[in-house]
Design an enzyme around this catalytic site. Structure first.
Site, PDB file in Angstrom:
ATOM      1  N   LYS A  64      44.782  45.434  46.129  1.00  0.00           N
ATOM      2  CA  LYS A  64      45.112  45.003  44.762  1.00  0.00           C
ATOM      3  C   LYS A  64      43.864  44.584  43.980  1.00  0.00           C
ATOM      4  CE  LYS A  64      46.581  40.572  44.140  1.00  0.00           C
ATOM      5  NZ  LYS A  64      45.896  39.776  43.123  1.00  0.00           N
ATOM      6  N   ASN A  65      43.054  43.705  44.569  1.00  0.00           N
ATOM      7  CA  ASN A  65      41.940  43.140  43.802  1.00  0.00           C
ATOM      8  C   ASN A  65      40.783  44.110  43.608  1.00  0.00           C
ATOM      9  OD1 ASN A  65      43.414  40.861  43.488  1.00  0.00           O
ATOM     10  ND2 ASN A  65      42.281  39.620  44.976  1.00  0.00           N
ATOM     11  N   CYS A 116      47.332  28.015  35.676  1.00  0.00           N
ATOM     12  CA  CYS A 116      47.552  28.878  36.824  1.00  0.00           C
ATOM     13  C   CYS A 116      47.871  27.987  38.019  1.00  0.00           C
ATOM     14  CB  CYS A 116      46.280  29.681  37.051  1.00  0.00           C
ATOM     15  SG  CYS A 116      46.203  30.537  38.592  1.00  0.00           S
ATOM     16  N   ARG A 138      40.773  27.461  36.540  1.00  0.00           N
ATOM     17  CA  ARG A 138      40.239  28.815  36.434  1.00  0.00           C
ATOM     18  C   ARG A 138      39.703  29.171  35.047  1.00  0.00           C
ATOM     19  NH1 ARG A 138      44.014  32.909  39.657  1.00  0.00           N
ATOM     20  NH2 ARG A 138      42.095  34.073  39.782  1.00  0.00           N
ATOM     21  N   ASP A 150      41.477  33.434  49.647  1.00  0.00           N
ATOM     22  CA  ASP A 150      42.760  34.152  49.666  1.00  0.00           C
ATOM     23  C   ASP A 150      43.408  34.197  51.056  1.00  0.00           C
ATOM     24  OD1 ASP A 150      42.511  34.541  46.983  1.00  0.00           O
ATOM     25  OD2 ASP A 150      41.850  36.619  47.119  1.00  0.00           O
ATOM     26  N   ARG A 171      53.794  40.274  43.919  1.00  0.00           N
ATOM     27  CA  ARG A 171      52.611  40.565  43.106  1.00  0.00           C
ATOM     28  C   ARG A 171      51.532  41.225  43.950  1.00  0.00           C
ATOM     29  NH1 ARG A 171      50.894  35.734  39.203  1.00  0.00           N
ATOM     30  NH2 ARG A 171      49.402  37.386  38.744  1.00  0.00           N
TER      31      ARG A 171
END
Ligand code: EPU
Length: 417
Positions: A22-23, A116, A121, A304, A396
């Site tokens: 994803k990233n 968030c 952030r 993460d 997500r």
């Protein structure tokens, strides 16, 4: 809102295949805006964040076809240089369109991302980078307005490592006039993969995998075709699933080197591994030993995977300490894990975890993407039934996680909301 119901305590076995990262894909999708024509991305998973980025690009005027695992992005008719609040507030990564829009059209209007679940952030480093490349930035009514007659190469020294700001700086610098140097750049594999894609588009970027990137601006770029790298965080999550359920599962289609630090830390907990070029077999420990971690930019321990590792440490034989230096407030999972009978105490940005003999199932709530993954892992190891609500967070960033876990033998069910 969908829920997961997990009946824990089952042993897992077999193989799981890791999806595209994803990233890595989100900035590459944005990079496709840099030129007319159709770029083709392979190994793209069906994740909500990816669909959201597709939506952002469509609003800008790109055409997107997404079938199977292949995404085609045709940005020929892109013209609306804006990422509106409704979209940016749902997904911060929408800010990735700023660099490409500025570079191609000389203007970008991007909503300030709001709050968030994992912390404040800020986006100051993104803006600093655009200014260093000759963009003028103003803030009006909750929007960042960036304008330039022509981006010019410049020197950017980031005071702290930022994945997103490095990506945005790269995407702007590739079409700037002259040379750009980025110092203290992020060296995450996702940045390396963006560099590969931009160079395939005709950019001239040197210094991949180092914190000093040199970009010689080019006049124009062309579309590119590339296969997306495997998701190291999904791979790491499944490795921890093997460790926490004490199951010898094999994680396929991954790059073991990308999670070397996790594997080293897991070895300290007693786990062993059989590693090939693109797979990892977990040889779990009978008794999980405690160890400490501190999150840091790549190649050190990723934020993460902090929540998932913390879930594992709840069952260690002793006390461990986990500190998050990247997102100090990213500990919403702690209160939920304590509902499963874990024994965790918080002090600022660090958790002290006193290992318990067993977790017991309860109703818990997912608060963000990686926190949800931690709850799933804890639920797999807990005795009895765990119900996790608000799992839209997990959708997500994890593709069909319940199907992948079921294939490994887990008892997990999605209840449609
Ligand atoms: N930061 C600033 N100013 C900025 C940008 C960042 O102070 O302008 C700070 C952040 O607050 C943080 C640190 O710099 O303390 C690092 O943040 P970074 O910019 O690297 O994070 P990001 O680009 O916003 C990406 C991932 C995150 C991942 C972080 C760190 C994407 C879309 N997101 O975010 O992934 O946690 O890097 O590795 O790539 C996730 O997938 O669950 C996720 C949150």
């Amino acid at each position: 809102m969908d829920k997961f119901i997990i009946k824990g305590g089952k042993n897992l076995s077999g193989c799981v295949e890791i999806s595209g990262a994803k990233n890595a894909i989100l900035p590459i999708m944005a990079a496709s805006l840099l030129t007319k024509g159709k770029s083709v991305l392979h190994n793209v998973p069906h994740l909500n964040d990816i669909k959201m980025m597709a939506h952002v690009l469509r609003v800008i005027g790109a055409r997107i076809d997404f079938e199977g695992e292949t995404m085609e992005i045709d940005a020929t008719h892109a013209s609306f240089c804006e990422a509106p609040y409704e979209l940016v507030s749902k997904m911060r990564a929408s800010i990735y369109v700023m660099g490409p829009l500025l570079a191609r059209f000389g203007s970008a209007k991007v909503s300030f991302p709001g709050g968030c679940a994992i912390g404040t952030r800020p986006v100051d480093l993104h803006l600093m980078a655009m200014e260093a490349l000759n963009a003028e930035i103003t803030i009006e009514h909750g929007y960042v307005l960036a304008k330039t007659k022509k981006l010019k190469g410049g020197n950017i020294t980031f005071p702290k490592v930022s994945v997103g700001a490095t990506a945005n700086a790269l995407m702007a610098a590739v079409l700037a006039k002259g040379e750009t140097n980025i110092y203290n750049a992020a060296i995450e594999p996702e940045i390396g993969s963006l560099i590969d894609f931009l160079n395939l588009m005709g950019a001239n970027i040197k210094g991949k995998n180092t914190d000093h990137l040199q970009i010689a601006g080019v006049k124009e770029l062309h579309p590119a075709e590339m296969t997306m790298i495997p998701d190291r965080i999904e791979a790491g999550t499944f490795v921890i699933a093997g460790a926490i359920t004490k199951s010898p599962i094999t994680i396929k289609n991954c790059v073991p080197e990308h999670i070397q630090i996790l594997l080293e830390k897991l070895k300290e907990t007693g786990c062993e591994f059989e590693i090939s070029e693109d797979s990892i077999k977990v040889i779990p420990a009978e008794n999980i030993l405690p160890t400490d971690i501190q999150t840091q930019p790549y190649p050190l321990f990723p934020t993460d995977l902090q929540a998932q590792f913390l879930a594992l440490m709840t069952l260690a034989e002793g006390t461990s300490r986990i500190e998050d230096t990247i997102f100090p407030d990213r500990f919403m999972h702690v209160a939920e894990l304590n509902r499963l009978d874990a024994d965790i105490m918080m002090n600022k940005n660090a958790a002290t975890i006193n290992g318990v003999k067993s977790l017991s199932g309860a109703e818990v709530m997912a608060t963000d993407l990686r926190a949800s993954a931690a709850l799933v892992l804890a639920g797999l190891a807990a005795s009895g039934q765990t119900t996790i609500s608000r799992i839209y967070h997990i959708d997500r960033g994890y593709e069909r996680i319940e199907e992948k876990l079921k294939k490994l033998g887990a008892d997990i069910k999605r209840i449609k909301g």
